[in-house]
Motif scaffolding. Structure first.
Motif, PDB file in Angstrom:
ATOM      1  N   ILE A  64       8.741  13.242   5.649  1.00 18.47           N
ATOM      2  CA  ILE A  64       7.625  12.732   6.461  1.00 18.47           C
ATOM      3  C   ILE A  64       7.602  11.205   6.433  1.00 18.47           C
ATOM      4  O   ILE A  64       7.422  10.541   7.468  1.00 18.47           O
ATOM      5  CB  ILE A  64       6.281  13.308   5.956  1.00 18.47           C
ATOM      6  CG1 ILE A  64       6.202  14.823   6.222  1.00 18.47           C
ATOM      7  CG2 ILE A  64       5.102  12.584   6.613  1.00 18.47           C
ATOM      8  CD1 ILE A  64       6.191  15.191   7.689  1.00 18.47           C
ATOM      9  N   LEU A  65       7.793  10.633   5.257  1.00 14.79           N
ATOM     10  CA  LEU A  65       7.821   9.170   5.145  1.00 14.79           C
ATOM     11  C   LEU A  65       8.969   8.577   5.951  1.00 14.79           C
ATOM     12  O   LEU A  65       8.815   7.533   6.600  1.00 14.79           O
ATOM     13  CB  LEU A  65       7.925   8.759   3.676  1.00 14.79           C
ATOM     14  CG  LEU A  65       6.694   9.037   2.806  1.00 14.79           C
ATOM     15  CD1 LEU A  65       6.981   8.691   1.345  1.00 14.79           C
ATOM     16  CD2 LEU A  65       5.489   8.229   3.299  1.00 14.79           C
ATOM     17  N   ALA A  66      10.111   9.232   5.915  1.00 11.74           N
ATOM     18  CA  ALA A  66      11.256   8.760   6.691  1.00 11.74           C
ATOM     19  C   ALA A  66      10.944   8.771   8.182  1.00 11.74           C
ATOM     20  O   ALA A  66      11.270   7.822   8.919  1.00 11.74           O
ATOM     21  CB  ALA A  66      12.483   9.611   6.388  1.00 11.74           C
ATOM     22  N   LEU A  67      10.290   9.839   8.656  1.00 11.27           N
ATOM     23  CA  LEU A  67       9.924   9.916  10.076  1.00 11.27           C
ATOM     24  C   LEU A  67       8.923   8.822  10.455  1.00 11.27           C
ATOM     25  O   LEU A  67       9.003   8.238  11.542  1.00 11.27           O
ATOM     26  CB  LEU A  67       9.348  11.295  10.385  1.00 11.27           C
ATOM     27  CG  LEU A  67      10.359  12.446  10.411  1.00 11.27           C
ATOM     28  CD1 LEU A  67       9.644  13.781  10.541  1.00 11.27           C
ATOM     29  CD2 LEU A  67      11.358  12.257  11.549  1.00 11.27           C
ATOM     30  N   ILE A  68       7.978   8.533   9.556  1.00 13.77           N
ATOM     31  CA  ILE A  68       6.999   7.459   9.831  1.00 13.77           C
ATOM     32  C   ILE A  68       7.721   6.120   9.971  1.00 13.77           C
ATOM     33  O   ILE A  68       7.429   5.319  10.864  1.00 13.77           O
ATOM     34  CB  ILE A  68       5.941   7.409   8.719  1.00 13.77           C
ATOM     35  CG1 ILE A  68       5.055   8.656   8.770  1.00 13.77           C
ATOM     36  CG2 ILE A  68       5.095   6.143   8.848  1.00 13.77           C
ATOM     37  CD1 ILE A  68       4.088   8.759   7.613  1.00 13.77           C
ATOM     38  N   MET A  69       8.692   5.861   9.090  1.00 16.43           N
ATOM     39  CA  MET A  69       9.442   4.608   9.166  1.00 16.43           C
ATOM     40  C   MET A  69      10.264   4.523  10.447  1.00 16.43           C
ATOM     41  O   MET A  69      10.357   3.458  11.074  1.00 16.43           O
ATOM     42  CB  MET A  69      10.369   4.491   7.948  1.00 16.43           C
ATOM     43  CG  MET A  69       9.660   4.333   6.614  1.00 16.43           C
ATOM     44  SD  MET A  69       8.589   2.864   6.510  1.00 16.43           S
ATOM     45  CE  MET A  69       6.967   3.623   6.664  1.00 16.43           C
ATOM     46  N   ILE A  70      10.877   5.688  10.856  1.00 15.73           N
ATOM     47  CA  ILE A  70      11.677   5.690  12.084  1.00 15.73           C
ATOM     48  C   ILE A  70      10.797   5.409  13.301  1.00 15.73           C
ATOM     49  O   ILE A  70      11.157   4.633  14.196  1.00 15.73           O
ATOM     50  CB  ILE A  70      12.411   7.037  12.233  1.00 15.73           C
ATOM     51  CG1 ILE A  70      13.487   7.158  11.146  1.00 15.73           C
ATOM     52  CG2 ILE A  70      13.029   7.161  13.624  1.00 15.73           C
ATOM     53  CD1 ILE A  70      14.118   8.531  11.061  1.00 15.73           C
ATOM     54  N   ILE A  71       9.619   6.037  13.352  1.00 16.81           N
ATOM     55  CA  ILE A  71       8.701   5.809  14.487  1.00 16.81           C
ATOM     56  C   ILE A  71       8.235   4.353  14.514  1.00 16.81           C
ATOM     57  O   ILE A  71       8.145   3.730  15.580  1.00 16.81           O
ATOM     58  CB  ILE A  71       7.505   6.776  14.395  1.00 16.81           C
ATOM     59  CG1 ILE A  71       7.980   8.214  14.640  1.00 16.81           C
ATOM     60  CG2 ILE A  71       6.416   6.392  15.394  1.00 16.81           C
ATOM     61  CD1 ILE A  71       6.931   9.271  14.356  1.00 16.81           C
ATOM     62  N   THR A  72       7.951   3.795  13.341  1.00 22.27           N
ATOM     63  CA  THR A  72       7.535   2.384  13.276  1.00 22.27           C
ATOM     64  C   THR A  72       8.653   1.473  13.768  1.00 22.27           C
ATOM     65  O   THR A  72       8.403   0.501  14.494  1.00 22.27           O
ATOM     66  CB  THR A  72       7.142   2.012  11.840  1.00 22.27           C
ATOM     67  OG1 THR A  72       6.115   2.891  11.379  1.00 22.27           O
ATOM     68  CG2 THR A  72       6.646   0.576  11.778  1.00 22.27           C
ATOM     69  N   ALA A  73       9.896   1.792  13.408  1.00 25.09           N
ATOM     70  CA  ALA A  73      11.033   0.993  13.877  1.00 25.09           C
ATOM     71  C   ALA A  73      11.183   1.096  15.391  1.00 25.09           C
ATOM     72  O   ALA A  73      11.487   0.100  16.069  1.00 25.09           O
ATOM     73  CB  ALA A  73      12.309   1.441  13.177  1.00 25.09           C
ATOM     74  N   LEU A  74      10.958   2.307  15.951  1.00 26.08           N
ATOM     75  CA  LEU A  74      11.038   2.483  17.399  1.00 26.08           C
ATOM     76  C   LEU A  74       9.974   1.657  18.129  1.00 26.08           C
ATOM     77  O   LEU A  74      10.179   1.232  19.275  1.00 26.08           O
ATOM     78  CB  LEU A  74      10.867   3.961  17.760  1.00 26.08           C
ATOM     79  CG  LEU A  74      12.046   4.884  17.418  1.00 26.08           C
ATOM     80  CD1 LEU A  74      11.663   6.333  17.671  1.00 26.08           C
ATOM     81  CD2 LEU A  74      13.281   4.506  18.240  1.00 26.08           C
ATOM     82  N   ALA A  75       8.836   1.421  17.488  1.00 28.88           N
ATOM     83  CA  ALA A  75       7.768   0.615  18.095  1.00 28.88           C
ATOM     84  C   ALA A  75       8.115  -0.866  18.141  1.00 28.88           C
ATOM     85  O   ALA A  75       7.361  -1.660  18.704  1.00 28.88           O
ATOM     86  CB  ALA A  75       6.466   0.829  17.330  1.00 28.88           C
ATOM     87  N   ARG A  76       9.253  -1.260  17.570  1.00 28.55           N
ATOM     88  CA  ARG A  76       9.762  -2.622  17.597  1.00 28.55           C
ATOM     89  C   ARG A  76       8.790  -3.642  17.009  1.00 28.55           C
ATOM     90  O   ARG A  76       8.211  -4.470  17.718  1.00 28.55           O
ATOM     91  CB  ARG A  76      10.115  -3.032  19.027  1.00 28.55           C
ATOM     92  CG  ARG A  76      11.276  -2.302  19.658  1.00 28.55           C
ATOM     93  CD  ARG A  76      12.604  -2.852  19.203  1.00 28.55           C
ATOM     94  NE  ARG A  76      12.767  -4.225  19.599  1.00 28.55           N
ATOM     95  CZ  ARG A  76      13.167  -4.622  20.824  1.00 28.55           C
ATOM     96  NH1 ARG A  76      13.412  -3.712  21.750  1.00 28.55           N
ATOM     97  NH2 ARG A  76      13.322  -5.893  21.079  1.00 28.55           N
ATOM     98  N   PRO A  77       8.586  -3.606  15.689  1.00 28.80           N
ATOM     99  CA  PRO A  77       7.754  -4.648  15.080  1.00 28.80           C
ATOM    100  C   PRO A  77       8.410  -6.019  15.227  1.00 28.80           C
ATOM    101  O   PRO A  77       9.634  -6.147  15.072  1.00 28.80           O
ATOM    102  CB  PRO A  77       7.672  -4.212  13.614  1.00 28.80           C
ATOM    103  CG  PRO A  77       8.878  -3.360  13.393  1.00 28.80           C
ATOM    104  CD  PRO A  77       9.150  -2.670  14.694  1.00 28.80           C
ATOM    105  N   GLN A  78       7.598  -7.010  15.558  1.00 33.42           N
ATOM    106  CA  GLN A  78       8.092  -8.375  15.750  1.00 33.42           C
ATOM    107  C   GLN A  78       7.137  -9.360  15.105  1.00 33.42           C
ATOM    108  O   GLN A  78       5.921  -9.134  15.053  1.00 33.42           O
ATOM    109  CB  GLN A  78       8.219  -8.706  17.241  1.00 33.42           C
ATOM    110  CG  GLN A  78       9.238  -7.868  17.993  1.00 33.42           C
ATOM    111  CD  GLN A  78       9.287  -8.226  19.461  1.00 33.42           C
ATOM    112  OE1 GLN A  78       8.305  -8.711  20.040  1.00 33.42           O
ATOM    113  NE2 GLN A  78      10.438  -8.001  20.082  1.00 33.42           N
ATOM    114  N   SER A  79       7.669 -10.451  14.628  1.00 34.07           N
ATOM    115  CA  SER A  79       6.841 -11.570  14.195  1.00 34.07           C
ATOM    116  C   SER A  79       6.918 -12.632  15.284  1.00 34.07           C
ATOM    117  O   SER A  79       8.003 -12.962  15.776  1.00 34.07           O
ATOM    118  CB  SER A  79       7.324 -12.139  12.861  1.00 34.07           C
ATOM    119  OG  SER A  79       8.652 -12.583  12.958  1.00 34.07           O
TER     120      SER A  79
END
Length: 330
Positions: A64-79
């Motif tokens: 579940i944690l891995a899936l949360i990280m993958i979804i967050t990466a797909l959302a393209r976090p940017q600074s």
């Protein structure tokens, strides 16, 4: 200025898919274990649960944690780093304030001087990009604060102004001339003097109209304000019986103040109460707006890699648990 954003935040809706996954897992675990009803536990020896019992859910949690990280990466976090380049066409403003004894008149609340100070301070707060200064005058004139962008210092010096700081009298020409001297060498696009008085010029070596001509020579615009009601005003006067309030005739040389303003391309205003004085400053504020140009530069940096690495780590941990610890524990 550093901000953290997501280029595709809509991907976070995928987190809702985790709910049926968790529900299915809980149902599966519940249905996989049969139950036995007995009347008593007296004949059973209950030992402690094995470590396998406690960690058998760990692989699912890691997935579940891995899936949360993958979804967050797909959302393209940017600074996002935002830089602003601000250029201003500045306006320098000197306030020349009458502090003669007649400014104690109480037709303004609490009196003319305190009302003039309060309104001027609010005017200063509304113009953070302009250099401003203060000249005070009575029988003579004095620079209370030269032109400055440090409006906190200017505001404090405004609050320190008191009647009696200078010899009594009304040297309007001197008050204007001192303000002209303080602003004439400014390289600002626009140079303005706001002269506020409640009387007639009766002291000083320089006539108001002469000072106005000097101001025009240096391209300085003068706005004049006559402060006081029409007719009479209550003024505290010291007598042998102590301080008493008496009605005194209000005499403002409006013709002279009007001519001073017209010579320099400014305007004359009459303020008969504090509200009218506030309206005068608001009108001056609108007429003397500075131009501000803002160029904004934005730089984006991708921040998805840490989330991908965490997802990979959680998946590797899940595989390790399934192939080692869960098989070897009793």
């Amino acid at each position: 200025m550093m901000n953290h954003t997501f280029l595709h935040p809509q991907y976070f809706f995928l987190l809702l898919l985790l709910l049926p996954m968790i529900g299915w897992y809980v149902w599966k675990q519940h249905s996989a274990h049969a139950t036995l009803q007995i009347s008593s536990l007296r004949f059973f020896s209950l030992g402690r649960k094995s470590r396998k019992t406690y960690i058998r859910h760990a692989p699912f949690v890691l997935r579940i944690l891995a899936l949360i990280m993958i979804i967050t990466a797909l959302a393209r976090p940017q600074s996002t780093n935002q830089l602003q380049n601000v250029s201003t066409e500045g306006i320098d403003i000197m306030v020349s304030l009458d502090i003669s004894s007649s400014m104690q008149a109480m037709d303004f609340k609490p009196n003319r001087l305190e009302a003039a100070k309060e309104v001027a301070i609010e005017f200063i707060k509304g113009r953070p990009n302009d250099r401003m200064g203060l000249v005070i005058f009575a029988a003579e004139s004095f620079t209370q604060c030269p032109l400055t962008l440090d409006h906190n210092v200017l505001t404090n010096l405004f609050r320190d102004v008191r009647i009696g700081m200078l010899e009594d009298g009304t040297a309007i020409g001197m008050g204007l001339a001192t303000a002209v001297n303080r602003i004439k060498d400014s390289d600002a696009k626009s140079k303005v003097i706001i002269l506020l008085s409640d009387g007639e010029n009766n002291r000083g070596q320089i006539a108001p109209l002469t000072a106005a001509e000097i101001a025009r020579t240096f391209g300085i615009r003068v706005y004049t304000i006559g402060v006081g009601t029409i007719g009479t005003a209550p003024v505290p006067i010291n007598t042998v019986f102590g301080q008493q309030v008496q009605d005194v005739e209000v005499r403002i040389d409006e013709a002279m103040l009007t001519e001073v303003a017209e010579i320099t391309g400014g305007r004359y205003f009459r303020a008969t109460d504090k509200a009218a004085l506030e309206a005068v400053y608001e009108e001056i504020d609108q007429m003397e707006k500075n131009k501000i140009q803002v160029q904004e530069y934005t730089r984006h940096s991708e921040e998805f890699l840490p989330y991908v690495l965490l997802a990979l780590l959680f998946l590797l941990m899940e595989m390790a648990l399934r192939n080692t610890a869960l098989r070897t524990l009793p």
